[in-house]
Design an enzyme around this catalytic site. Structure first.
Site: not given
Ligand code: ZN
Length: 503
Positions: A267-268, A271, A297
Site C-alpha cells: 500500500h505505502e 503511494h 489513495e
Molecule cells: Zn493510503
C-alpha cells in the site's frame, strides 16, 4: 516586471516554501520513527515555528500581487500547461488561506490539539461523554470554516474540497449510495457462503526479519525505487516525501499476522511510486504535486489490492514466499494461501477491515459527518446513530463506543471531509485499472511473470507525470472516457471474490 519575470518569481516563492514544508516533513518523519521520547517538547517548538513561517509565506501579500497579475496574463490561459496549472492552483490555495481569519485558524488548532488528547483518553476509558464537548466545539468550528471558505451547494462541499479539490458532496453521495446498495447483499452472500477462507494460515509465525526482507524484495520488484526511497518502521504507517528524490514509506510488523506488514508495505509503496513518478524538477510546484488524496489513495489501493491480492500475482510470488517463510508455509498450497489473503468478514474496526467491507465503514462515516455539518445530527446523538448504521449496513453492532464511534482519530483532529477520499481511491483505482487492462493486453500473463513495468509506465504516463494539471474528475474522464462510477469497483470485486467463495 514582465509576466515571464513574474512567473519566475512565483515559482521561486513556491519552491522556497517547499523547502520549509519538506524540512517540517523531515522533522515529522523523524518524530514518528527515530526520535527519543524526551525530545517531544522541543520538536513541537521546531515544527510550530516552521508552521508559522510556512503560513506567512502562503499568505504573503507579495504572493497575492504576483498572482493577481499572472491570472490575467497569457501564461494562465491554458490550465493544462505547467504555467497555467501552477498559477491556477497557487491562486486557489492562496485565496483559501487568506479567507480563513487568523482567529479561526488558531481556534481550530487549539480545539483539535485538546480534542485529540480528550479523544485518546475517552477511547481508552470508553467514555464518549468526556469527548462530547470537544466534538461539539470542533463541529461548530468546522461549520464556521466552511462558511469562511465558501461553497456552492452545502457547507460539506467546502470541507471535502480541501482533500479532494473539485469534488461535490452530492455527486460523491450518489456514487457511495449506489455502492452501498450493491455491497450490502454482496457481503451477506459472502458471509453465508459454505466455503470460507483459511484465515489461520496468516496468523502463524512469520519472523520479523524475514517479513522485512520479503517486503523490500517484493516492493523493489514492483518498481519502488530504493535509490530514492526507504522502508522503515512505525506505529501508524504512512508515506511521506522529504524531497524530490527522497520518499519514505513506513510499515509495522506483527510476528503473528502476515498481512499487516506485507500488504501495508505494498500500500505505502503504491503511494511512494506515485510520489516518485511526479516530475522531480517541479517539486514544490502544483505541476509537481499530487492531484488529491483520493487519487493518491487510488495508487496505493491499486498495488495493494488489484495487483497484490490477485491470483496471477501470487502465482508468481508464492514460491518466493514459501522460501522466505518455510516453517509457516511449507504445507500450504497456493490456492489456500491466495484465499486466505482474500478473507472477508464484517468487523467493527475500520483499519482492520477487508477490502469488501472497508467501503461500508467509509459510507457510514461519510453519511454521519455530512449530517453533523448540515446540523441534522447532534454530536450527542452520534453513538446511537453510529451503532444503528453498523447494524443496518454490516449486520453487527458495537458493544461500546471504544469499538464504535471513538475508534478513529479523524474527527478529534478536525479532519471532516477526509473519510470519503479512502473509498474514492478504491473507485478511481478500479476505473483506471479497467482501462489499463484493456490497453495493456495480456495483463494476467505479465503479473504471472512478475512484470510490473508496463503497468507502472502506464500509470506514470496517464497520471503521475501530469502533477496537478488535471483535477481528479477530469483525470477519470480523460482516462476512462466516463465520469466516476461504482460499477468498475463492483465488477472487480465480483471477479476476484465470486470464484473464491463460489458465489
Ligand atoms: Zn493510503
Amino acid at each position: 516586471m514582465n509576466d515571464d519575470t513574474r512567473y519566475r518569481s512565483l515559482c521561486e516563492h513556491l519552491r522556497q516554501t517547499a523547502i520549509l514544508e519538506s524540512t517540517q516533513a523531515t522533522l515529522e518523519w523523524d518524530e514518528r520513527t527515530m526520535m527519543p521520547r524526551a525530545a517531544g517538547a522541543y520538536r513541537a517548538e521546531q515544527i510550530g515555528y516552521l508552521a508559522g513561517l510556512i503560513h506567512q509565506r502562503r499568505t504573503a501579500p507579495e504572493l497575492g500581487e504576483l498572482l493577481e497579475r499572472l491570472r490575467e496574463s497569457s501564461l494562465a490561459q491554458d490550465p493544462h500547461s505547467a504555467a497555467g496549472c501552477n498559477i491556477h492552483w497557487a491562486w486557489h490555495d492562496y485565496q483559501k488561506q487568506r479567507r480563513l481569519p487568523q482567529r479561526l485558524v488558531e481556534a481550530i488548532s487549539k480545539a483539535t490539539i485538546l480534542g485529540q488528547q480528550a479523544w485518546s483518553q475517552a477511547r481508552s476509558n470508553n467514555d464518549f461523554p468526556n469527548f462530547l464537548p470537544h466534538l461539539r466545539t470542533i463541529v461548530e468550528l468546522k461549520r464556521e470554516q466552511a462558511e469562511a471558505l465558501g461553497y456552492e451547494h452545502e457547507p460539506y462541499d467546502a470541507l471535502l474540497d480541501q482533500y479532494e479539490p473539485g469534488a461535490k458532496t452530492a455527486e460523491v453521495a450518489e456514487v457511495l449510495s449506489r455502492l452501498r446498495t450493491e455491497l450490502v447483499p454482496f457481503v451477506h452472500a459472502i458471509t453465508s457462503a459454505k466455503r470460507q477462507a483459511p484465515f489461520e494460515i496468516l496468523t502463524r509465525r512469520y519472523p520479523i526479519a524475514a517479513q522485512r526482507a520479503f517486503a523490500i524484495q517484493t516492493t523493489k520488484q514492483m518498481g519502488f525505487d530504493y535509490e530514492r526511497g526507504r522502508l522503515d518502521e512505525t506505529d501508524h504507517p504512512f508515506c511521506t516525501s522529504l524531497g524530490p528524490h527522497d520518499c519514505r514509506i513506513l510499515t509495522r510488523y506483527d510476528e503473528h499476522y502476515f498481512s499487516s506488514a506485507f500488504f501495508g508495505s505494498l500500500h505505502e509503496a503504491g503511494h511512494g511510486m506515485y510520489d516518485q513518478g511526479l516530475p522531480a524538477d517541479d517539486f514544490g510546484l502544483p505541476s509537481g504535486s499530487y492531484v488529491s488524496l483520493g487519487i493518491h489513495e487510488s495508487q496505493s489501493r491499486l498495488w495493494e489490492n488489484s495487483v497484490g491480492r490477485s491470483r496471477p500475482f501470487w502465482k508468481w510470488l508464492y514460491p518466493q514466499a514459501q522460501t522466505a517463510f518455510p516453517a509457516a508455509l511449507a504445507d500450504v498450497c497456493l490456492d489456500d494461501f491466495h484465499f486466505a489473503v482474500n478473507h472477508v468478514s464484517p468487523s467493527l474496526i475500520r483499519v482492520e477491515a477487508d477490502e469488501v467491507t472497508y467501503n461500508l465503514h467509509i459510507v457510514i462515516r461519510f453519511e454521519l459527518e455530512r449530517e453533523l455539518i448540515r446540523g441534522n445530527l447532534q454530536a450527542a446523538d452520534l453513538p446511537q446513530a453510529w451503532n444503528d448504521a453498523y447494524e443496518a449496513n454490516l449486520g453487527i453492532r458495537p458493544e461500546n463506543d471504544a469499538e464504535g464511534v471513538l475508534q478513529d482519530i479523524h474527527w478529534s483532529a478536525g479532519l471532516i471531509g477526509y473519510f470519503p477520499t479512502y473509498t474514492l481511491g478504491n473507485l478511481y483505482a478500479a476505473q483506471f485499472l479497467q482501462t489499463a487492462q484493456h490497453e495493456l493486453g495480456d495483463w494476467n500473463g505479465a503479473l504471472e511473470r512478475g512484470e510490473f513495468s508496463p503497468l507502472l509506465e502506464w500509470l506514470r504516463a496517464q497520471i503521475h507525470r501530469h502533477g496537478r494539471r488535471y483535477r481528479a474528475g477530469e483525470l477519470v474522464q480523460r482516462i476512462s472516457g466516463r465520469p466516476l462510477e461504482s460499477q468498475p469497483l463492483m465488477e472487480s470485486l465480483h471477479e476476484r471474490f465470486d470464484p473464491l467463495y463460489r458465489l
